[in-house]
Design an enzyme around this catalytic site. Structure first.
Site, PDB file in Angstrom:
ATOM      1  N   LYS A   1       3.534   8.481   9.093  1.00  0.00           N
ATOM      2  CA  LYS A   1       3.347   7.843  10.393  1.00  0.00           C
ATOM      3  C   LYS A   1       4.315   8.361  11.473  1.00  0.00           C
ATOM      4  O   LYS A   1       4.144   9.470  11.924  1.00  0.00           O
ATOM      5  CB  LYS A   1       3.382   6.317  10.222  1.00  0.00           C
ATOM      6  CG  LYS A   1       2.272   5.893   9.234  1.00  0.00           C
ATOM      7  CD  LYS A   1       1.879   4.462   9.206  1.00  0.00           C
ATOM      8  CE  LYS A   1       0.568   4.287   8.457  1.00  0.00           C
ATOM      9  NZ  LYS A   1       0.648   3.641   7.153  1.00  0.00           N
TER      10      LYS A   1
ATOM     11  N   ASP B   1       9.185   2.844   0.074  1.00  0.00           N
ATOM     12  CA  ASP B   1       8.094   3.439   0.830  1.00  0.00           C
ATOM     13  C   ASP B   1       8.279   3.017   2.282  1.00  0.00           C
ATOM     14  O   ASP B   1       7.906   1.921   2.684  1.00  0.00           O
ATOM     15  CB  ASP B   1       6.742   2.963   0.282  1.00  0.00           C
ATOM     16  CG  ASP B   1       5.586   3.508   1.112  1.00  0.00           C
ATOM     17  OD1 ASP B   1       5.845   4.151   2.155  1.00  0.00           O
ATOM     18  OD2 ASP B   1       4.433   3.278   0.721  1.00  0.00           O
TER      19      ASP B   1
ATOM     20  N   TYR C   1       0.852  -1.187   0.000  1.00  0.00           N
ATOM     21  CA  TYR C   1       0.000   0.000   0.000  1.00  0.00           C
ATOM     22  C   TYR C   1       0.888   1.238   0.000  1.00  0.00           C
ATOM     23  O   TYR C   1       1.824   1.341   0.782  1.00  0.00           O
ATOM     24  CB  TYR C   1      -0.886  -0.004   1.242  1.00  0.00           C
ATOM     25  CG  TYR C   1      -1.837   1.174   1.331  1.00  0.00           C
ATOM     26  CD1 TYR C   1      -2.871   1.330   0.403  1.00  0.00           C
ATOM     27  CD2 TYR C   1      -1.706   2.135   2.326  1.00  0.00           C
ATOM     28  CE1 TYR C   1      -3.752   2.405   0.476  1.00  0.00           C
ATOM     29  CE2 TYR C   1      -2.583   3.211   2.420  1.00  0.00           C
ATOM     30  CZ  TYR C   1      -3.602   3.336   1.486  1.00  0.00           C
ATOM     31  OH  TYR C   1      -4.475   4.409   1.574  1.00  0.00           O
TER      32      TYR C   1
HETATM   33  C1  LIG Z   1       0.035   4.205   5.827  1.00  0.00           C
HETATM   34  C2  LIG Z   1       0.845   4.009   4.617  1.00  0.00           C
HETATM   35  C3  LIG Z   1       0.769   4.892   3.530  1.00  0.00           C
HETATM   36  C4  LIG Z   1      -0.238   6.001   3.465  1.00  0.00           C
HETATM   37  O1  LIG Z   1      -0.032   6.971   4.427  1.00  0.00           O
HETATM   38  P1  LIG Z   1      -1.254   7.953   4.794  1.00  0.00           P
HETATM   39  O2  LIG Z   1      -0.651   8.899   5.782  1.00  0.00           O
HETATM   40  O3  LIG Z   1      -2.335   7.095   5.348  1.00  0.00           O
HETATM   41  O4  LIG Z   1      -1.671   8.642   3.549  1.00  0.00           O
HETATM   42  C5  LIG Z   1       1.645   4.716   2.485  1.00  0.00           C
HETATM   43  N1  LIG Z   1       2.538   3.713   2.493  1.00  0.00           N
HETATM   44  C6  LIG Z   1       2.634   2.844   3.511  1.00  0.00           C
HETATM   45  C7  LIG Z   1       3.672   1.767   3.471  1.00  0.00           C
HETATM   46  C8  LIG Z   1       1.778   2.943   4.598  1.00  0.00           C
HETATM   47  O5  LIG Z   1       1.858   2.042   5.581  1.00  0.00           O
END
Ligand SMILES: *Cc1c(COP(=O)(O)O)cnc(C)c1O
Length: 428
Positions: A267, A239, A144
Protein backbone atom coordinates in the site's frame (compact mmCIF):
# COMPACT_ATOMS: atom_id res chain seq x y z
CA UNK A 1 -26.50 10.91 -9.11
CA UNK A 2 -26.64 9.09 -12.38
CA UNK A 3 -24.76 5.88 -13.02
CA UNK A 4 -25.64 5.13 -16.61
CA UNK A 5 -22.15 5.03 -18.05
CA UNK A 6 -20.72 3.09 -15.10
CA UNK A 7 -23.46 0.49 -15.60
CA UNK A 8 -22.66 0.19 -19.29
CA UNK A 9 -18.94 -0.11 -18.62
CA UNK A 10 -19.60 -2.75 -15.99
CA UNK A 11 -21.77 -4.77 -18.39
CA UNK A 12 -18.95 -4.72 -20.94
CA UNK A 13 -16.36 -5.62 -18.33
CA UNK A 14 -18.41 -8.59 -17.13
CA UNK A 15 -18.13 -10.21 -20.55
CA UNK A 16 -14.35 -10.39 -20.48
CA UNK A 17 -13.31 -10.13 -16.82
CA UNK A 18 -14.71 -12.52 -14.18
CA UNK A 19 -17.33 -10.53 -12.28
CA UNK A 20 -16.23 -7.45 -14.20
CA UNK A 21 -13.43 -6.69 -11.73
CA UNK A 22 -9.80 -7.60 -11.10
CA UNK A 23 -10.24 -7.83 -7.33
CA UNK A 24 -13.49 -9.11 -5.76
CA UNK A 25 -14.20 -6.36 -3.22
CA UNK A 26 -14.63 -3.86 -6.07
CA UNK A 27 -17.69 -5.75 -7.33
CA UNK A 28 -20.24 -4.38 -4.81
CA UNK A 29 -21.30 -7.94 -3.97
CA UNK A 30 -21.63 -6.98 -0.34
CA UNK A 31 -23.67 -3.81 -0.83
CA UNK A 32 -25.51 -4.62 -4.07
CA UNK A 33 -25.75 -2.44 -7.17
CA UNK A 34 -23.13 -1.89 -9.84
CA UNK A 35 -19.62 -0.64 -9.20
CA UNK A 36 -18.74 2.95 -9.99
CA UNK A 37 -16.11 3.34 -12.71
CA UNK A 38 -13.48 5.97 -11.99
CA UNK A 39 -12.33 8.29 -14.70
CA UNK A 40 -9.77 10.27 -12.78
CA UNK A 41 -8.93 11.53 -9.33
CA UNK A 42 -7.17 14.50 -7.79
CA UNK A 43 -6.46 15.19 -4.13
CA UNK A 44 -9.35 13.95 -1.99
CA UNK A 45 -11.79 13.60 -4.89
CA UNK A 46 -12.76 10.90 -7.34
CA UNK A 47 -14.43 11.83 -10.61
CA UNK A 48 -16.45 8.98 -12.05
CA UNK A 49 -17.36 8.14 -15.64
CA UNK A 50 -20.79 9.77 -15.24
CA UNK A 51 -19.27 13.07 -14.18
CA UNK A 52 -20.03 12.83 -10.45
CA UNK A 53 -17.57 13.99 -7.82
CA UNK A 54 -17.07 11.80 -4.77
CA UNK A 55 -15.03 12.52 -1.63
CA UNK A 56 -12.83 9.45 -1.41
CA UNK A 57 -12.47 7.49 1.84
CA UNK A 58 -10.84 4.45 0.21
CA UNK A 59 -7.86 6.08 -1.44
CA UNK A 60 -6.93 2.95 -3.33
CA UNK A 61 -7.29 1.05 0.00
CA UNK A 62 -4.58 3.12 1.61
CA UNK A 63 -1.76 4.12 -0.73
CA UNK A 64 -3.00 7.63 -1.58
CA UNK A 65 -2.31 8.91 1.93
CA UNK A 66 -1.32 12.30 0.49
CA UNK A 67 -4.14 12.39 -2.05
CA UNK A 68 -4.63 11.31 -5.63
CA UNK A 69 -2.26 12.37 -8.41
CA UNK A 70 0.07 13.82 -5.81
CA UNK A 71 2.52 15.90 -7.82
CA UNK A 72 5.92 14.80 -6.46
CA UNK A 73 4.93 11.16 -6.97
CA UNK A 74 3.50 11.72 -10.45
CA UNK A 75 6.57 13.69 -11.53
CA UNK A 76 8.96 11.06 -10.21
CA UNK A 77 7.15 8.34 -12.17
CA UNK A 78 6.95 10.36 -15.39
CA UNK A 79 10.63 11.27 -15.28
CA UNK A 80 11.64 7.66 -14.57
CA UNK A 81 9.44 6.28 -17.35
CA UNK A 82 11.33 8.29 -19.95
CA UNK A 83 14.51 6.43 -19.02
CA UNK A 84 13.21 2.90 -19.44
CA UNK A 85 10.60 1.05 -17.44
CA UNK A 86 12.23 -2.27 -16.53
CA UNK A 87 15.68 -3.82 -16.83
CA UNK A 88 15.91 -6.94 -14.71
CA UNK A 89 19.22 -5.51 -13.48
CA UNK A 90 20.01 -3.62 -10.29
CA UNK A 91 19.37 0.14 -10.20
CA UNK A 92 20.52 2.78 -7.72
CA UNK A 93 17.01 3.85 -6.79
CA UNK A 94 16.37 0.44 -5.17
CA UNK A 95 19.15 1.17 -2.68
CA UNK A 96 17.86 4.70 -2.12
CA UNK A 97 14.35 3.59 -1.15
CA UNK A 98 15.77 0.69 0.90
CA UNK A 99 18.03 3.07 2.85
CA UNK A 100 15.15 5.42 3.50
CA UNK A 101 12.77 2.66 4.60
CA UNK A 102 15.40 1.15 6.90
CA UNK A 103 16.02 4.59 8.43
CA UNK A 104 12.30 5.18 9.06
CA UNK A 105 11.25 1.79 10.43
CA UNK A 106 12.58 0.43 13.75
CA UNK A 107 14.24 -2.98 14.14
CA UNK A 108 15.05 -3.67 10.50
CA UNK A 109 18.46 -3.85 8.80
CA UNK A 110 17.52 -5.03 5.34
CA UNK A 111 14.44 -4.95 3.15
CA UNK A 112 13.44 -6.90 0.03
CA UNK A 113 11.00 -5.37 -2.47
CA UNK A 114 8.24 -7.36 -4.16
CA UNK A 115 5.11 -6.41 -6.13
CA UNK A 116 2.23 -6.63 -3.65
CA UNK A 117 1.28 -7.05 -0.03
CA UNK A 118 0.28 -10.63 -0.82
CA UNK A 119 3.77 -11.42 -2.04
CA UNK A 120 5.33 -9.73 0.97
CA UNK A 121 3.35 -11.84 3.47
CA UNK A 122 3.76 -15.04 1.47
CA UNK A 123 7.52 -14.53 1.35
CA UNK A 124 7.70 -13.53 5.02
CA UNK A 125 6.23 -16.82 6.19
CA UNK A 126 8.47 -18.80 3.85
CA UNK A 127 11.44 -16.99 5.32
CA UNK A 128 10.19 -17.61 8.86
CA UNK A 129 9.71 -21.30 8.11
CA UNK A 130 13.14 -21.58 6.51
CA UNK A 131 14.81 -19.69 9.34
CA UNK A 132 13.19 -21.70 12.15
CA UNK A 133 13.00 -25.04 10.37
CA UNK A 134 9.34 -25.32 11.43
CA UNK A 135 6.13 -25.59 9.37
CA UNK A 136 3.23 -24.15 11.36
CA UNK A 137 2.08 -20.57 11.59
CA UNK A 138 -0.58 -18.87 13.68
CA UNK A 139 -2.91 -16.33 12.12
CA UNK A 140 -5.96 -14.54 13.48
CA UNK A 141 -9.49 -14.84 12.10
CA UNK A 142 -10.48 -11.69 10.26
CA UNK A 143 -6.90 -10.58 9.66
CA UNK A 144 -6.04 -10.43 5.96
CA UNK A 145 -2.57 -11.16 4.71
CA UNK A 146 -3.25 -11.36 0.99
CA UNK A 147 -4.56 -14.23 -1.08
CA UNK A 148 -1.77 -16.79 -0.90
CA UNK A 149 -2.84 -20.32 0.06
CA UNK A 150 -1.56 -20.39 3.63
CA UNK A 151 -3.77 -17.46 4.59
CA UNK A 152 -7.06 -18.56 2.99
CA UNK A 153 -7.92 -20.58 6.03
CA UNK A 154 -10.92 -20.56 8.34
CA UNK A 155 -11.54 -22.12 11.72
CA UNK A 156 -11.85 -25.88 11.26
CA UNK A 157 -15.01 -27.57 12.44
CA UNK A 158 -14.35 -29.02 15.83
CA UNK A 159 -10.61 -29.36 15.35
CA UNK A 160 -9.09 -27.05 17.88
CA UNK A 161 -5.61 -26.97 16.49
CA UNK A 162 -5.93 -26.58 12.78
CA UNK A 163 -7.93 -24.76 10.20
CA UNK A 164 -9.59 -25.75 6.95
CA UNK A 165 -9.41 -24.08 3.53
CA UNK A 166 -11.89 -21.25 3.01
CA UNK A 167 -11.44 -21.30 -0.75
CA UNK A 168 -11.62 -24.25 -3.10
CA UNK A 169 -8.16 -24.78 -4.53
CA UNK A 170 -6.39 -24.49 -1.19
CA UNK A 171 -5.32 -27.97 -0.15
CA UNK A 172 -5.95 -29.63 3.20
CA UNK A 173 -2.20 -30.17 3.31
CA UNK A 174 -1.62 -26.43 3.30
CA UNK A 175 -4.46 -25.72 5.71
CA UNK A 176 -3.11 -28.05 8.36
CA UNK A 177 -0.06 -25.83 8.86
CA UNK A 178 -2.09 -22.69 9.58
CA UNK A 179 -3.43 -22.48 13.13
CA UNK A 180 -6.23 -20.02 13.74
CA UNK A 181 -6.96 -17.88 16.79
CA UNK A 182 -9.28 -15.00 17.63
CA UNK A 183 -7.89 -11.48 17.67
CA UNK A 184 -7.27 -10.26 21.22
CA UNK A 185 -7.50 -13.78 22.69
CA UNK A 186 -4.06 -14.35 24.18
CA UNK A 187 -5.07 -17.37 26.26
CA UNK A 188 -6.07 -19.33 23.19
CA UNK A 189 -2.75 -18.61 21.51
CA UNK A 190 -1.03 -19.94 24.64
CA UNK A 191 -2.99 -23.17 24.28
CA UNK A 192 -1.90 -23.42 20.63
CA UNK A 193 1.73 -23.20 21.70
CA UNK A 194 1.18 -25.92 24.30
CA UNK A 195 -0.47 -28.22 21.79
CA UNK A 196 2.20 -27.59 19.13
CA UNK A 197 5.48 -27.54 21.02
CA UNK A 198 8.50 -26.54 18.91
CA UNK A 199 6.40 -26.58 15.76
CA UNK A 200 5.35 -22.95 15.34
CA UNK A 201 7.54 -20.97 12.97
CA UNK A 202 5.70 -17.66 13.25
CA UNK A 203 2.76 -15.66 14.44
CA UNK A 204 1.56 -13.29 11.74
CA UNK A 205 -0.74 -10.46 12.74
CA UNK A 206 -2.05 -7.06 11.72
CA UNK A 207 -0.78 -5.11 14.76
CA UNK A 208 -3.85 -2.90 14.41
CA UNK A 209 -6.41 -4.94 12.49
CA UNK A 210 -7.89 -3.17 9.49
CA UNK A 211 -9.53 -5.88 7.44
CA UNK A 212 -12.52 -6.55 9.71
CA UNK A 213 -13.06 -2.86 10.18
CA UNK A 214 -10.54 -1.22 12.44
CA UNK A 215 -9.84 -3.25 15.57
CA UNK A 216 -7.19 -2.09 18.04
CA UNK A 217 -5.14 -4.64 19.95
CA UNK A 218 -6.18 -4.82 23.61
CA UNK A 219 -3.62 -3.72 26.16
CA UNK A 220 -1.15 -6.53 26.71
CA UNK A 221 -2.25 -8.63 23.74
CA UNK A 222 0.65 -7.91 21.40
CA UNK A 223 3.08 -7.81 24.33
CA UNK A 224 1.85 -11.27 25.35
CA UNK A 225 2.24 -12.62 21.83
CA UNK A 226 5.74 -11.19 21.62
CA UNK A 227 6.66 -12.90 24.89
CA UNK A 228 5.26 -16.23 23.67
CA UNK A 229 7.30 -15.90 20.48
CA UNK A 230 10.48 -15.11 22.38
CA UNK A 231 9.93 -17.98 24.82
CA UNK A 232 9.32 -20.49 22.03
CA UNK A 233 11.82 -19.56 19.32
CA UNK A 234 8.94 -18.37 17.13
CA UNK A 235 9.19 -15.31 14.87
CA UNK A 236 6.72 -12.47 15.37
CA UNK A 237 5.59 -11.12 11.98
CA UNK A 238 3.86 -7.75 11.81
CA UNK A 239 1.81 -7.42 8.66
CA UNK A 240 2.06 -3.65 8.31
CA UNK A 241 0.76 -3.57 4.76
CA UNK A 242 -2.00 -1.26 6.00
CA UNK A 243 -0.43 0.30 9.11
CA UNK A 244 3.07 0.84 7.71
CA UNK A 245 3.87 4.49 6.93
CA UNK A 246 0.31 5.31 8.05
CA UNK A 247 0.16 5.10 11.85
CA UNK A 248 3.63 6.61 12.21
CA UNK A 249 6.85 6.90 10.23
CA UNK A 250 7.87 3.58 11.72
CA UNK A 251 4.35 2.11 11.55
CA UNK A 252 2.70 0.18 14.38
CA UNK A 253 6.03 -0.94 15.80
CA UNK A 254 6.81 2.69 16.55
CA UNK A 255 3.30 3.71 17.60
CA UNK A 256 2.82 0.78 19.97
CA UNK A 257 6.44 0.35 21.03
CA UNK A 258 6.57 -3.33 20.15
CA UNK A 259 9.35 -5.05 18.29
CA UNK A 260 8.55 -7.47 15.47
CA UNK A 261 10.98 -9.95 13.93
CA UNK A 262 9.74 -9.56 10.35
CA UNK A 263 7.67 -6.66 9.01
CA UNK A 264 5.59 -6.71 5.81
CA UNK A 265 4.72 -3.65 3.76
CA UNK A 266 2.49 -2.74 0.83
CA UNK A 267 0.00 0.00 0.00
CA UNK A 268 1.61 3.33 1.09
CA UNK A 269 5.17 2.11 0.39
CA UNK A 270 4.40 2.03 -3.33
CA UNK A 271 2.81 5.46 -3.58
CA UNK A 272 0.04 3.92 -5.71
CA UNK A 273 2.19 1.62 -7.82
CA UNK A 274 2.40 -2.14 -7.25
CA UNK A 275 4.93 -2.51 -4.43
CA UNK A 276 5.25 -4.74 -1.42
CA UNK A 277 8.24 -5.38 0.80
CA UNK A 278 9.38 -7.41 3.78
CA UNK A 279 12.13 -6.55 6.17
CA UNK A 280 13.94 -7.86 9.25
CA UNK A 281 17.26 -7.78 11.06
CA UNK A 282 20.36 -9.07 9.25
CA UNK A 283 20.36 -12.50 10.87
CA UNK A 284 16.96 -13.24 9.33
CA UNK A 285 17.26 -11.39 6.01
CA UNK A 286 20.60 -13.03 5.26
CA UNK A 287 18.72 -16.32 5.11
CA UNK A 288 17.20 -15.16 1.84
CA UNK A 289 18.52 -16.03 -1.64
CA UNK A 290 21.07 -15.26 -2.99
CA UNK A 291 22.78 -14.98 0.43
CA UNK A 292 20.90 -17.81 2.07
CA UNK A 293 18.86 -20.88 1.23
CA UNK A 294 15.29 -19.48 1.23
CA UNK A 295 14.25 -18.81 -2.35
CA UNK A 296 12.36 -15.68 -3.38
CA UNK A 297 12.49 -13.76 -6.67
CA UNK A 298 10.62 -11.48 -9.09
CA UNK A 299 11.07 -10.26 -12.68
CA UNK A 300 9.50 -6.90 -11.88
CA UNK A 301 10.59 -6.66 -8.23
CA UNK A 302 12.24 -3.29 -7.57
CA UNK A 303 10.81 -1.99 -10.84
CA UNK A 304 12.10 1.54 -11.49
CA UNK A 305 8.66 3.16 -11.87
CA UNK A 306 7.40 1.52 -8.71
CA UNK A 307 10.55 2.47 -6.81
CA UNK A 308 10.33 6.05 -8.05
CA UNK A 309 6.75 6.35 -6.80
CA UNK A 310 7.62 4.71 -3.48
CA UNK A 311 10.73 6.79 -2.95
CA UNK A 312 8.88 10.03 -3.67
CA UNK A 313 6.10 9.01 -1.27
CA UNK A 314 8.40 7.96 1.58
CA UNK A 315 10.53 11.06 1.10
CA UNK A 316 7.46 13.28 1.51
CA UNK A 317 6.34 11.39 4.61
CA UNK A 318 9.83 11.47 6.09
CA UNK A 319 10.31 15.20 5.59
CA UNK A 320 6.90 16.24 6.93
CA UNK A 321 7.25 16.16 10.71
CA UNK A 322 3.54 16.93 11.21
CA UNK A 323 1.97 14.54 8.72
CA UNK A 324 0.92 11.77 11.08
CA UNK A 325 -0.47 14.12 13.74
CA UNK A 326 -2.30 16.05 11.04
CA UNK A 327 -3.86 12.83 9.76
CA UNK A 328 -4.80 11.77 13.26
CA UNK A 329 -6.33 15.20 14.03
CA UNK A 330 -8.47 15.07 10.91
CA UNK A 331 -9.61 11.54 11.69
CA UNK A 332 -10.40 12.43 15.31
CA UNK A 333 -12.43 15.40 14.06
CA UNK A 334 -14.36 13.10 11.74
CA UNK A 335 -14.88 10.60 14.55
CA UNK A 336 -16.31 13.27 16.85
CA UNK A 337 -18.59 14.55 14.11
CA UNK A 338 -19.90 11.10 13.24
CA UNK A 339 -20.33 10.24 16.91
CA UNK A 340 -22.50 13.30 17.58
CA UNK A 341 -24.63 12.79 14.50
CA UNK A 342 -25.27 9.09 15.16
CA UNK A 343 -26.20 9.73 18.78
CA UNK A 344 -28.58 12.50 17.67
CA UNK A 345 -30.17 10.20 15.09
CA UNK A 346 -30.59 7.31 17.55
CA UNK A 347 -28.40 4.87 15.66
CA UNK A 348 -26.76 2.00 17.54
CA UNK A 349 -23.08 2.03 16.71
CA UNK A 350 -19.48 1.55 17.75
CA UNK A 351 -16.64 3.56 16.30
CA UNK A 352 -13.14 2.10 16.44
CA UNK A 353 -10.20 4.31 15.64
CA UNK A 354 -6.43 4.18 15.82
CA UNK A 355 -4.62 7.17 14.28
CA UNK A 356 -5.99 7.63 10.77
CA UNK A 357 -7.69 4.23 10.66
CA UNK A 358 -11.37 4.42 11.56
CA UNK A 359 -14.49 2.32 11.12
CA UNK A 360 -18.14 2.64 12.02
CA UNK A 361 -19.84 -0.60 13.10
CA UNK A 362 -23.64 -0.65 13.27
CA UNK A 363 -23.69 -2.49 16.56
CA UNK A 364 -23.80 -0.99 20.03
CA UNK A 365 -21.49 -3.59 21.57
CA UNK A 366 -17.71 -3.47 21.54
CA UNK A 367 -16.03 -4.84 18.42
CA UNK A 368 -12.75 -6.54 19.31
CA UNK A 369 -12.47 -9.62 17.05
CA UNK A 370 -13.95 -11.19 13.92
CA UNK A 371 -16.97 -12.66 15.70
CA UNK A 372 -17.98 -9.30 17.20
CA UNK A 373 -17.24 -7.55 13.88
CA UNK A 374 -19.79 -9.86 12.25
CA UNK A 375 -22.54 -8.77 14.65
CA UNK A 376 -23.07 -5.48 12.84
CA UNK A 377 -26.33 -4.63 11.08
CA UNK A 378 -25.49 -5.40 7.45
CA UNK A 379 -28.69 -4.05 5.93
CA UNK A 380 -28.11 -0.79 7.70
CA UNK A 381 -24.58 -0.65 6.34
CA UNK A 382 -25.83 -1.17 2.78
CA UNK A 383 -28.33 1.67 3.09
CA UNK A 384 -25.67 3.84 4.70
CA UNK A 385 -23.23 3.12 1.87
CA UNK A 386 -25.66 3.86 -0.97
CA UNK A 387 -27.03 6.90 0.84
CA UNK A 388 -23.53 8.33 1.15
CA UNK A 389 -22.76 7.72 -2.52
CA UNK A 390 -25.85 9.75 -3.40
CA UNK A 391 -24.50 12.56 -1.24
CA UNK A 392 -21.09 12.41 -2.93
CA UNK A 393 -19.15 10.49 -0.28
CA UNK A 394 -17.44 7.21 -1.13
CA UNK A 395 -16.54 4.72 1.60
CA UNK A 396 -15.47 1.10 1.06
CA UNK A 397 -18.36 -1.05 -0.23
CA UNK A 398 -18.12 -3.44 2.72
CA UNK A 399 -18.72 -3.16 6.45
CA UNK A 400 -15.46 -5.03 7.06
CA UNK A 401 -13.22 -2.27 5.86
CA UNK A 402 -11.41 0.58 7.50
CA UNK A 403 -11.88 4.05 6.10
CA UNK A 404 -8.63 5.38 4.74
CA UNK A 405 -8.06 9.01 5.56
CA UNK A 406 -5.93 11.14 3.26
CA UNK A 407 -4.13 14.33 4.11
CA UNK A 408 -5.73 15.89 1.03
CA UNK A 409 -9.03 16.08 2.95
CA UNK A 410 -9.79 19.59 4.19
CA UNK A 411 -11.91 20.37 7.24
CA UNK A 412 -14.57 21.58 4.79
CA UNK A 413 -14.54 18.10 3.23
CA UNK A 414 -14.89 16.57 6.68
CA UNK A 415 -17.81 18.89 7.53
CA UNK A 416 -19.42 18.03 4.21
CA UNK A 417 -19.03 14.33 5.06
CA UNK A 418 -20.47 14.72 8.56
CA UNK A 419 -23.47 16.58 7.13
CA UNK A 420 -23.97 13.83 4.57
CA UNK A 421 -23.85 11.22 7.34
CA UNK A 422 -26.41 13.21 9.32
CA UNK A 423 -28.75 13.35 6.35
CA UNK A 424 -28.37 9.66 5.50
CA UNK A 425 -28.66 8.30 9.03
CA UNK A 426 -31.80 10.36 9.74
CA UNK A 427 -33.64 8.10 7.35
CA UNK A 428 -32.12 4.76 8.43
C1 LIG B 1 -4.06 -5.12 1.54
C2 LIG B 1 -3.43 -6.02 2.52
C3 LIG B 1 -2.67 -7.13 2.12
C4 LIG B 1 -2.57 -7.56 0.68
O1 LIG B 1 -1.92 -6.64 -0.11
P1 LIG B 1 -2.13 -6.72 -1.70
O2 LIG B 1 -1.22 -5.65 -2.22
O3 LIG B 1 -3.57 -6.46 -1.95
O4 LIG B 1 -1.71 -8.07 -2.15
C5 LIG B 1 -2.02 -7.85 3.08
N1 LIG B 1 -2.11 -7.52 4.38
C6 LIG B 1 -2.83 -6.47 4.80
C7 LIG B 1 -2.87 -6.13 6.26
C8 LIG B 1 -3.54 -5.69 3.89
O5 LIG B 1 -4.28 -4.68 4.33
Amino acid sequence: MIYQRSSQLFAEAEKVIPGGVNSPVRAFKYVGGTPIFVKEAKGAYLYDEDGNRLIDYINSWGPMILGHAYEPVVNAVVEKAKKGTSFGMPTEIETQIAELAVSMVPNIDKIRFVNSGTEACMSAIRLARGFTGRDKIIKFSGCYHGHSDSFLIQAGSGAITFGSPNSPGVTQGTAKDTLLASYNDLEYVKSLFEANKNEIAAIIIEPVAGNMGCIPPKKGFLEGLKQLCDDNGTLFIFDEVMTGFRLAKGGAQELLGIKADIVCFGKVIGGGLPVGAFAARNEIMNYLAPLGPVYQAGTLSGNPLAMAAGLAMLTELNLDAEIFTRLEDKTAYLEKGIYEVLVKNNIEFTINRVGSMISVHFDKDAVYDFATAKNGDNQRFKDFFHGLVKEGVYIAPSAYETWFITDALTYEDLDFTIKAIDKVTKTL
